[in-house]
Design a protein around this motif. Structure first.
Motif, PDB file in Angstrom:
ATOM      1  N   ARG A 111       0.818  -1.217   0.000  1.00  0.00           N
ATOM      2  CA  ARG A 111       0.000   0.000   0.000  1.00  0.00           C
ATOM      3  C   ARG A 111       0.853   1.269   0.000  1.00  0.00           C
ATOM      4  N   ARG A 112       2.185   1.105   0.082  1.00  0.00           N
ATOM      5  CA  ARG A 112       3.112   2.234   0.052  1.00  0.00           C
ATOM      6  C   ARG A 112       2.758   3.286   1.100  1.00  0.00           C
ATOM      7  N   ARG A 113       2.685   2.803   2.362  1.00  0.00           N
ATOM      8  CA  ARG A 113       2.412   3.703   3.486  1.00  0.00           C
ATOM      9  C   ARG A 113       3.612   4.612   3.711  1.00  0.00           C
ATOM     10  N   LEU A 114       3.367   5.909   3.873  1.00  0.00           N
ATOM     11  CA  LEU A 114       4.427   6.914   3.961  1.00  0.00           C
ATOM     12  C   LEU A 114       4.945   7.053   5.388  1.00  0.00           C
ATOM     13  N   ARG A 115       6.276   7.004   5.531  1.00  0.00           N
ATOM     14  CA  ARG A 115       6.922   7.197   6.830  1.00  0.00           C
ATOM     15  C   ARG A 115       8.107   8.143   6.628  1.00  0.00           C
ATOM     16  N   GLN A 116       8.205   9.156   7.516  1.00  0.00           N
ATOM     17  CA  GLN A 116       9.338  10.079   7.434  1.00  0.00           C
ATOM     18  C   GLN A 116      10.491   9.556   8.287  1.00  0.00           C
ATOM     19  N   VAL A 117      11.680   9.486   7.681  1.00  0.00           N
ATOM     20  CA  VAL A 117      12.873   9.001   8.370  1.00  0.00           C
ATOM     21  C   VAL A 117      13.735  10.159   8.848  1.00  0.00           C
ATOM     22  N   LEU A 118      13.898  11.186   8.024  1.00  0.00           N
ATOM     23  CA  LEU A 118      14.663  12.377   8.372  1.00  0.00           C
ATOM     24  C   LEU A 118      13.886  13.613   7.978  1.00  0.00           C
ATOM     25  N   ALA A 119      13.969  14.645   8.822  1.00  0.00           N
ATOM     26  CA  ALA A 119      13.351  15.926   8.494  1.00  0.00           C
ATOM     27  C   ALA A 119      14.370  16.827   7.802  1.00  0.00           C
ATOM     28  N   LYS A 120      13.870  17.887   7.217  1.00  0.00           N
ATOM     29  CA  LYS A 120      14.740  18.848   6.551  1.00  0.00           C
ATOM     30  C   LYS A 120      15.706  19.470   7.557  1.00  0.00           C
ATOM     31  N   GLU A 121      16.960  19.659   7.146  1.00  0.00           N
ATOM     32  CA  GLU A 121      17.963  20.217   8.041  1.00  0.00           C
ATOM     33  C   GLU A 121      17.681  21.694   8.317  1.00  0.00           C
ATOM     34  N   PRO A 122      17.970  22.158   9.529  1.00  0.00           N
ATOM     35  CA  PRO A 122      17.689  23.552   9.892  1.00  0.00           C
ATOM     36  C   PRO A 122      18.399  24.557   8.994  1.00  0.00           C
ATOM     37  N   GLN A 123      19.638  24.211   8.571  1.00  0.00           N
ATOM     38  CA  GLN A 123      20.402  25.145   7.746  1.00  0.00           C
ATOM     39  C   GLN A 123      19.963  25.140   6.285  1.00  0.00           C
ATOM     40  N   GLY A 124      18.933  24.363   5.979  1.00  0.00           N
ATOM     41  CA  GLY A 124      18.421  24.334   4.615  1.00  0.00           C
ATOM     42  C   GLY A 124      19.053  23.222   3.799  1.00  0.00           C
ATOM     43  N   GLY A 125      18.632  23.109   2.575  1.00  0.00           N
ATOM     44  CA  GLY A 125      19.141  22.046   1.712  1.00  0.00           C
ATOM     45  C   GLY A 125      18.354  20.765   1.881  1.00  0.00           C
ATOM     46  N   GLN A 154      13.680  -0.461  12.515  1.00  0.00           N
ATOM     47  CA  GLN A 154      12.552   0.424  12.812  1.00  0.00           C
ATOM     48  C   GLN A 154      12.722   1.788  12.157  1.00  0.00           C
ATOM     49  N   TYR A 155      13.675   1.881  11.242  1.00  0.00           N
ATOM     50  CA  TYR A 155      13.968   3.119  10.517  1.00  0.00           C
ATOM     51  C   TYR A 155      14.498   4.239  11.421  1.00  0.00           C
ATOM     52  N   ARG A 156      15.138   3.852  12.504  1.00  0.00           N
ATOM     53  CA  ARG A 156      15.808   4.834  13.343  1.00  0.00           C
ATOM     54  C   ARG A 156      17.239   4.999  12.848  1.00  0.00           C
ATOM     55  N   THR A 157      17.705   6.232  12.795  1.00  0.00           N
ATOM     56  CA  THR A 157      19.028   6.509  12.239  1.00  0.00           C
ATOM     57  C   THR A 157      20.031   6.799  13.349  1.00  0.00           C
ATOM     58  N   ARG A 158      21.301   6.538  13.047  1.00  0.00           N
ATOM     59  CA  ARG A 158      22.394   6.923  13.935  1.00  0.00           C
ATOM     60  C   ARG A 158      23.597   7.272  13.078  1.00  0.00           C
ATOM     61  N   VAL A 159      24.469   8.116  13.606  1.00  0.00           N
ATOM     62  CA  VAL A 159      25.662   8.514  12.879  1.00  0.00           C
ATOM     63  C   VAL A 159      26.652   7.350  12.882  1.00  0.00           C
ATOM     64  N   PHE A 160      27.080   6.946  11.701  1.00  0.00           N
ATOM     65  CA  PHE A 160      28.028   5.839  11.570  1.00  0.00           C
ATOM     66  C   PHE A 160      29.448   6.353  11.344  1.00  0.00           C
ATOM     67  N   SER A 161      29.588   7.383  10.527  1.00  0.00           N
ATOM     68  CA  SER A 161      30.891   7.969  10.240  1.00  0.00           C
ATOM     69  C   SER A 161      30.665   9.376   9.703  1.00  0.00           C
ATOM     70  N   SER A 162      31.746  10.087   9.427  1.00  0.00           N
ATOM     71  CA  SER A 162      31.617  11.454   8.926  1.00  0.00           C
ATOM     72  C   SER A 162      32.764  11.790   7.982  1.00  0.00           C
ATOM     73  N   ALA A 163      32.404  12.453   6.893  1.00  0.00           N
ATOM     74  CA  ALA A 163      33.393  12.941   5.931  1.00  0.00           C
ATOM     75  C   ALA A 163      33.499  14.452   5.982  1.00  0.00           C
ATOM     76  N   ARG A 164      33.076  15.054   7.100  1.00  0.00           N
ATOM     77  CA  ARG A 164      33.084  16.515   7.201  1.00  0.00           C
ATOM     78  C   ARG A 164      34.470  17.100   7.022  1.00  0.00           C
ATOM     79  N   SER A 165      35.476  16.412   7.550  1.00  0.00           N
ATOM     80  CA  SER A 165      36.840  16.960   7.476  1.00  0.00           C
ATOM     81  C   SER A 165      37.321  17.110   6.043  1.00  0.00           C
ATOM     82  N   LEU A 166      36.750  16.334   5.121  1.00  0.00           N
ATOM     83  CA  LEU A 166      37.160  16.412   3.722  1.00  0.00           C
ATOM     84  C   LEU A 166      36.609  17.647   3.033  1.00  0.00           C
TER      85      LEU A 166
END
Length: 375
Positions: A111-125, A154-166
């Motif tokens: 039935r393609r039930r809609l579930r939100q996993v992440l919301a829009k980031e505060p800084q936009g984009g 359960q579609y819960r997210t967690r930070v696994f790694s980060s490429a911010r330094s790049l």
């Protein structure tokens, strides 16, 4: 059985094989159709394409999510008129991942039930850059600022790694083009404007990130990339389409690519068997047969694509072998015109066909007393 009887049976078998072969497809020139708003598409700008288990095609556009049943388009109303830039179908969960303007969503079940996993980031984009699935079923999400997330059952997210330094090397730098290389490695690209270290790898067991080492100095600015075995196909700015060996970093010498590279940036490229599709920023779309060293300009089939500015956003091949390309002018449906397969085997000498089989890619192998034929 006498000689006349055997001759009669052999003649009948040859006739039967001929009738069968006449019905088989021939990979001739491409047939290209353009599907756009005149066919019901809610926007001609198509960013993403995916196929679910029922066979429906989902298309993300600048004006909502569309469902294509092979005949007509229908808007998925729950997401309204949002811009949809990414789609990924997860067959294990029977879930369609949707990257939309105001969030990352999952459409679950039949039935393609809609579930939100992440919301829009505060800084936009956009809330996410890309979503990919590993062979073991794990899902990874790349965010715009370089954060890499994993998702549980359960579609819960967690930070696994980060490429911010790049991304600190230059303002406006970004990460993109996540692609699965192996059971435990993800490749992604970093666009920092220099192209010095364009491709990086993420170890999905440890979370460690490191550059991919090249034997050759392949300085490039990647726009899109995909992995096929140990071959990395990269669409770049300035160097067209490159095919590289991921293990050695060496470039494959493909003469046909030089013929279509030109000066334009490459939007997309995809390798299906021995056929390479390459779309360029000047609107040209090519089909390159790496086996027979031929290049086919697909734009001739749809003059509209060369009359005005056009870009290629995504490419997808369905199980039936049809290639779908999302563009600024709608979605291209690329199939193959049928030709008599028998012409390949036509000869004055007796052919004596002994057997025939088809592989998973849809290629045919025919064994004869004159050798093995493949198409």
């Amino acid at each position: 059985m006498d000689r006349l009887g055997r001759a009669f049976i052999l003649a009948g078998l040859r006739l039967l094989c001929g009738l069968i072969l006449c019905c088989l497809p021939w990979a001739g020139h491409a047939k290209v159709e353009l599907l756009d708003d005149r066919n019901g598409l809610t926007s001609n700008i198509v960013y993403a394409i995916a196929r679910d288990s029922t066979g429906f095609l989902w298309m993300g556009t600048s004006n909502g999510l569309n469902i294509y049943d092979g005949y007509s388009f229908t808007r998925y109303q729950s997401l309204g008129r949002q811009q949809i830039t990414g789609l990924m179908y997860d067959g294990r969960r029977d879930a369609l991942w949707v990257v939309a303007e105001d969030g990352l969503y999952v459409l679950e079940g039949r039935r393609r039930r809609l579930r939100q996993v992440l919301a829009k980031e505060p800084q936009g984009g956009m809330p996410a850059r890309e979503v990919i699935k590993m062979p073991d079923g794990r899902v990874f999400i790349m965010r715009n600022h370089g954060e890499i997330l994993t998702v549980d059952s359960q579609y819960r997210t967690r930070v696994f790694s980060s490429a911010r330094s790049l991304l600190k090397t230059r303002p406006g730098a970004d990460v993109r083009n996540m692609t699965v290389f192996s059971d435990s490695l993800i490749l992604f690209s970093v666009n920092d404007g220099s192209g010095a270290l364009p491709v990086w790898q993420l170890h999905t067991r440890t979370g460690e990130i490191g550059p991919v080492s090249w034997r050759e100095k392949n300085v490039m600015l990647p726009l899109a990339m995909r992995v096929y075995g140990d071959t990395l196909v990269v669409s770049t700015i300035g160097k067209g389409v490159l095919m590289l060996n991921v293990n050695t970093g060496s470039r494959y010498d493909i003469p046909q690519l030089a013929r279509v590279r030109g000066k334009a940036a490459a939007d997309i490229a995809a390798l299906y068997g021995q056929t390479l599709y390459a779309g360029f920023a000047d609107g040209r779309l090519y089909r390159v047969d790496l086996r027979h060293t031929t290049v086919e300009d697909l734009n001739g089939e749809v003059p509209l694509l060369t009359e005005t500015y056009n870009r290629h956003h995504c490419i997808f091949r369905d199980p039936g072998g049809i290639v779908w390309v999302g563009t600024n002018k709608g979605v291209l449906k690329i199939s193959t015109r049928d030709r008599p397969f028998l012409k390949l085997l036509q000869s004055d000498a007796p052919l004596s066909i002994r057997g025939m089989t088809e592989d998973r890619a849809g290629d045919y192998y025919i064994g004869t007393y004159r050798g093995l034929y493949h198409y």
